[in-house]
Design a protein around this motif. Structure first.
Motif, PDB file in Angstrom:
ATOM      1  N   VAL A 180     -12.542  20.614  10.669  1.00 31.41           N
ATOM      2  CA  VAL A 180     -11.272  20.387  10.325  1.00 31.41           C
ATOM      3  C   VAL A 180     -10.972  19.213   9.523  1.00 31.41           C
ATOM      4  N   ASP A 181     -10.051  19.025   8.496  1.00 32.30           N
ATOM      5  CA  ASP A 181      -9.833  17.833   7.744  1.00 32.30           C
ATOM      6  C   ASP A 181      -8.828  16.964   8.351  1.00 32.30           C
ATOM      7  N   ILE A 182      -9.333  15.837   9.098  1.00 39.46           N
ATOM      8  CA  ILE A 182      -8.571  15.006  10.086  1.00 39.46           C
ATOM      9  C   ILE A 182      -7.285  14.427   9.596  1.00 39.46           C
ATOM     10  N   ILE A 183      -7.825  14.164   8.124  1.00 37.21           N
ATOM     11  CA  ILE A 183      -6.733  13.030   7.471  1.00 37.21           C
ATOM     12  C   ILE A 183      -5.533  13.911   7.104  1.00 37.21           C
ATOM     13  N   ALA A 184      -5.959  15.231   6.650  1.00 33.85           N
ATOM     14  CA  ALA A 184      -4.950  16.185   6.193  1.00 33.85           C
ATOM     15  C   ALA A 184      -4.012  16.503   7.626  1.00 33.85           C
ATOM     16  N   LEU A 185      -4.678  16.691   8.402  1.00 35.04           N
ATOM     17  CA  LEU A 185      -3.863  17.091   9.750  1.00 35.04           C
ATOM     18  C   LEU A 185      -2.903  15.971   9.983  1.00 35.04           C
ATOM     19  N   ILE A 186      -3.325  14.731  10.046  1.00 31.10           N
ATOM     20  CA  ILE A 186      -2.545  13.510  10.418  1.00 31.10           C
ATOM     21  C   ILE A 186      -1.209  13.433   9.481  1.00 31.10           C
ATOM     22  N   ASN A 187      -1.644  13.598   8.144  1.00 26.11           N
ATOM     23  CA  ASN A 187      -0.743  13.565   7.048  1.00 26.11           C
ATOM     24  C   ASN A 187       0.358  14.512   7.367  1.00 26.11           C
ATOM     25  N   SER A 188       0.032  15.586   7.414  1.00 24.15           N
ATOM     26  CA  SER A 188       1.139  16.599   8.028  1.00 24.15           C
ATOM     27  C   SER A 188       1.945  16.638   8.909  1.00 24.15           C
ATOM     28  N   LEU A 189       1.299  16.167  10.179  1.00 26.15           N
ATOM     29  CA  LEU A 189       2.032  15.708  11.127  1.00 26.15           C
ATOM     30  C   LEU A 189       2.980  14.856  10.857  1.00 26.15           C
ATOM     31  N   PHE A 190       2.579  13.746  10.176  1.00 29.17           N
ATOM     32  CA  PHE A 190       3.467  12.469   9.673  1.00 29.17           C
ATOM     33  C   PHE A 190       4.570  13.112   8.878  1.00 29.17           C
ATOM     34  N   ASP A 191       4.227  13.944   7.953  1.00 27.90           N
ATOM     35  CA  ASP A 191       5.536  14.545   7.194  1.00 27.90           C
ATOM     36  C   ASP A 191       6.412  15.444   7.849  1.00 27.90           C
ATOM     37  N   GLN A 192       6.040  16.095   8.925  1.00 29.43           N
ATOM     38  CA  GLN A 192       6.772  16.686   9.841  1.00 29.43           C
ATOM     39  C   GLN A 192       7.749  15.866  10.520  1.00 29.43           C
ATOM     40  N   LEU A 193       7.086  14.713  11.084  1.00 29.57           N
ATOM     41  CA  LEU A 193       8.105  14.024  12.264  1.00 29.57           C
ATOM     42  C   LEU A 193       8.601  12.713  11.412  1.00 29.57           C
ATOM     43  N   HIS A 194       8.249  12.268  10.293  1.00 31.05           N
ATOM     44  CA  HIS A 194       8.650  11.280   9.398  1.00 31.05           C
ATOM     45  C   HIS A 194      10.267  11.701   9.307  1.00 31.05           C
ATOM     46  N   LYS A 195      10.645  12.944   8.934  1.00 30.09           N
ATOM     47  CA  LYS A 195      11.975  13.306   8.586  1.00 30.09           C
ATOM     48  C   LYS A 195      12.886  13.015   9.728  1.00 30.09           C
ATOM     49  N   ILE A 196      12.567  13.050  11.063  1.00 31.65           N
ATOM     50  CA  ILE A 196      13.341  12.867  12.259  1.00 31.65           C
ATOM     51  C   ILE A 196      13.247  11.312  12.527  1.00 31.65           C
ATOM     52  N   HIS A 197      12.011  10.635  12.368  1.00 27.91           N
ATOM     53  CA  HIS A 197      11.951   9.395  12.947  1.00 27.91           C
ATOM     54  C   HIS A 197      11.379   8.776  11.817  1.00 27.91           C
ATOM     55  N   ALA A 198      12.520   7.709  11.307  1.00 26.03           N
ATOM     56  CA  ALA A 198      12.166   7.082  10.074  1.00 26.03           C
ATOM     57  C   ALA A 198      11.389   5.861  10.343  1.00 26.03           C
ATOM     58  N   ASN A 199      11.131   5.525  11.655  1.00 26.98           N
ATOM     59  CA  ASN A 199      10.528   4.286  11.800  1.00 26.98           C
ATOM     60  C   ASN A 199       9.013   4.618  11.845  1.00 26.98           C
ATOM     61  N   LEU A 200       8.454   5.708  11.719  1.00 31.06           N
ATOM     62  CA  LEU A 200       7.195   6.198  11.754  1.00 31.06           C
ATOM     63  C   LEU A 200       6.487   6.036  10.391  1.00 31.06           C
ATOM     64  N   LYS A 201       5.540   5.082  10.589  1.00 25.79           N
ATOM     65  CA  LYS A 201       4.748   4.834   9.250  1.00 25.79           C
ATOM     66  C   LYS A 201       3.365   5.199   9.428  1.00 25.79           C
ATOM     67  N   ILE A 202       2.783   5.306   8.008  1.00 31.35           N
ATOM     68  CA  ILE A 202       1.173   5.618   8.100  1.00 31.35           C
ATOM     69  C   ILE A 202       0.566   4.912   6.962  1.00 31.35           C
ATOM     70  N   ASP A 203      -0.817   4.648   7.013  1.00 26.96           N
ATOM     71  CA  ASP A 203      -1.588   4.164   5.961  1.00 26.96           C
ATOM     72  C   ASP A 203      -1.985   5.188   5.204  1.00 26.96           C
ATOM     73  N   SER A 204      -1.181   5.551   4.087  1.00 25.15           N
ATOM     74  CA  SER A 204      -1.414   6.738   3.632  1.00 25.15           C
ATOM     75  C   SER A 204      -2.731   6.914   2.878  1.00 25.15           C
TER      76      SER A 204
END
Ligand code: ADP
Length: 470
Positions: free
Chosen positions: A325-349
């Protein structure tokens, strides 16, 4: 068949076989030895007879008398120096070259020895006179020729009884059989004793295990007096199995009691509101509305809890379905989904590709739980940040927040099932108390670990450590 019996049996079979083989070898050797002795004896006897006949012939020649090989009394000669007759203890016979009998030793009486080929040596059974009359007698037979001054005069047959040899061998056999019987008897006793001794710890263990039957209590086996051998090791392995079973029992009991306790409170609320609606809902619709809202909320909570419990129960140790499993891709995709509802969610892209061997759904669940918790405890103005780093072939993924944080005392318990920092408040918020337990179980299943750092009022960081798949 009982192990004790079969051990004794095998031991006895082994001892008796060895005894039989060794005794057969000894008997055979003795028989061979006695036979060879007899052969030497018969050859000596032949030489002796030849010498005597030669001496007689020379005597006669010197005294100018005629030596007659056909003399019937030829074999009655007494050996003066030994005070015995020539035929003592033997059967002698002199025949002509065409097998006519000239003389016989008195030991033969009316019987005759067969005239076999010159140089024949071997055993024969003949009807010969003995002290008990004429009986079948086993003899060692030798046939040769008699010559004087290089002229063949006659044939000589000689027989020595083998009865003494046979008697000796049969006596030896008799004593050896007694010895074998005693050895078998002793090996049976010894076999019983040894197998009893070797198996007694096993019997003790069986008794101990039997005594546990019907009792809930799993008592560990007493291994104090056991040696460090196979049985001792078996008992220790059994004990560690018992300990694991006991732990599993305890865990199960606690889980069931915690779960029923947790389920009881939403059910009580639902029952209370349902009764209230039944009683006063028709007259006061606002009460019915409020009650139904609470009921829906509680049912949702129950649903979440039951789902979490099911996931927890399903989290096995089956790692065979794990994929790359590409773990970075997994985290990025989770972030993309949640960021839309929670603007205060950040990531070291990052677009780097780092792989782990995992069950993708379970791993997604880990990060959803951690991010969800962090968002829940953080004010709208706060932040939740996802970051990661690689160290020694492990990837460390951290979810940090500047939310309410936790006191130190809670940190060692938050991964336990149904543990909540603030029970009533958390319940109200709909938490099941199972989220972090799931995170821990799943990371362990992936040969990973989860750590927490937190300070009350300042925030928390949850870090998941996973081995990188190369
Ligand atoms: P729940 O599903 O009820 O949230 P969890 O197992 O996820 O249960 O969490 C256990 C406890 O840890 C909860 O009481 C929760 O408040 C607390 N907790 C979890 N994450 C955080 C966080 N990031 N900051 C502060 N407290 C947290």
């Amino acid at each position: 068949m009982k192990i004790k019996t079969s051990l004794t049996l095998w031991f006895t079979i082994l001892v008796s076989t060895l005894m039989f083989i060794s005794n057969a070898i000894v008997l055979f050797a003795v028989k061979e030895y006695l036979y060879n002795q007899k052969v030497d004896e018969i050859k000596e006897r032949v030489v002796q007879v030849e010498k005597v006949i030669n001496a007689l012939a020379i005597d006669k020649k010197e005294s100018k008398e005629k030596f007659d090989i056909k003399d019937p009394e030829l074999l009655l000669y007494t050996l003066t120096d030994q005070h015995t007759t020539l035929y003592e203890g033997a059967y002698l016979q002199v025949t002509s070259l065409n097998d006519q009998i000239f003389s016989k030793s008195p030991t033969l009486e009316k019987s005759e020895l067969p005239v076999l080929k010159d140089g024949t040596i071997g055993t024969l059974t003949l009807d010969l006179p003995t002290k008990k009359g004429k009986t079948k007698t086993k003899i060692l037979y030798y046939s040769t020729t008699l010559a004087f001054e290089n002229i063949l005069l006659a044939k000589l047959q000689i027989g020595l009884p083998l009865a003494k040899n046979d008697k000796l061998v049969s006596e030896l056999l008799f004593f050896r059989l007694i010895e074998i019987s005693i050895a078998i008897f002793i090996s049976i006793l010894f076999g019983i004793f040894l197998s009893k001794r070797a198996l007694s710890p096993m019997v003790k263990i069986t008794d101990e295990v039997n005594s546990m039957e019907g009792k809930n209590l799993l008592k560990l086996l007493d291994t104090k007096n056991l040696d460090n051998d196979e049985i001792g090791n078996l008992a220790k392995t059994f004990n560690s199995l018992l300990s694991r079973i006991s732990e599993a029992f305890e865990f199960q009991k606690r889980f069931v009691s915690d779960a029923s306790h947790e389920l009881r409170s939403p059910l009580t609320t639902i029952k209370g509101y349902a009764q209230l609606i039944a009683k006063r809902g028709s007259e006061k619709p606002e009460i019915a509305k409020e009650g139904l809202d609470v009921i829906i909320q509680e049912v949702e909570r129950l649903e979440r809890m039951v789902n979490d419990m099911l996931t927890l129960a399903k989290t096995g140790r089956n790692t065979t379905d794990f994929r790359k499993v590409d773990i970075i891709a997994l985290i990025n995709s989770l972030f993309d989904q949640l960021h839309k509802i929670h603007a205060n969610l950040k990531i070291d892209s990052s677009n780097e590709r780092i792989f782990v061997k995992a069950d993708e759904d379970s791993l997604t669940r880990v990060f959803i739980n951690l991010i969800d918790n962090a968002l829940r405890v953080t004010e709208k103005t706060g932040f939740v940040k996802i970051s990661w780093k690689v160290e020694d072939s492990y990837i460390f993924i951290s979810i940090s927040d500047n939310g309410i944080g936790m006191d130190k005392e809670h940190l060692e318990h938050i991964f336990e099932r149904f543990y909540r920092v603030d029970s009533s408040r958390e319940r109200e918020k709909g938490g099941s108390g199972l989220g972090l337990a799931l995170v821990k179980d799943i990371t362990l299943m992936h040969n990973g670990q989860v750590f927490v750092e937190s300070k009350k009022g300042e925030g928390s960081t949850f870090t998941v450590k996973l081995p990188i798949f190369i």
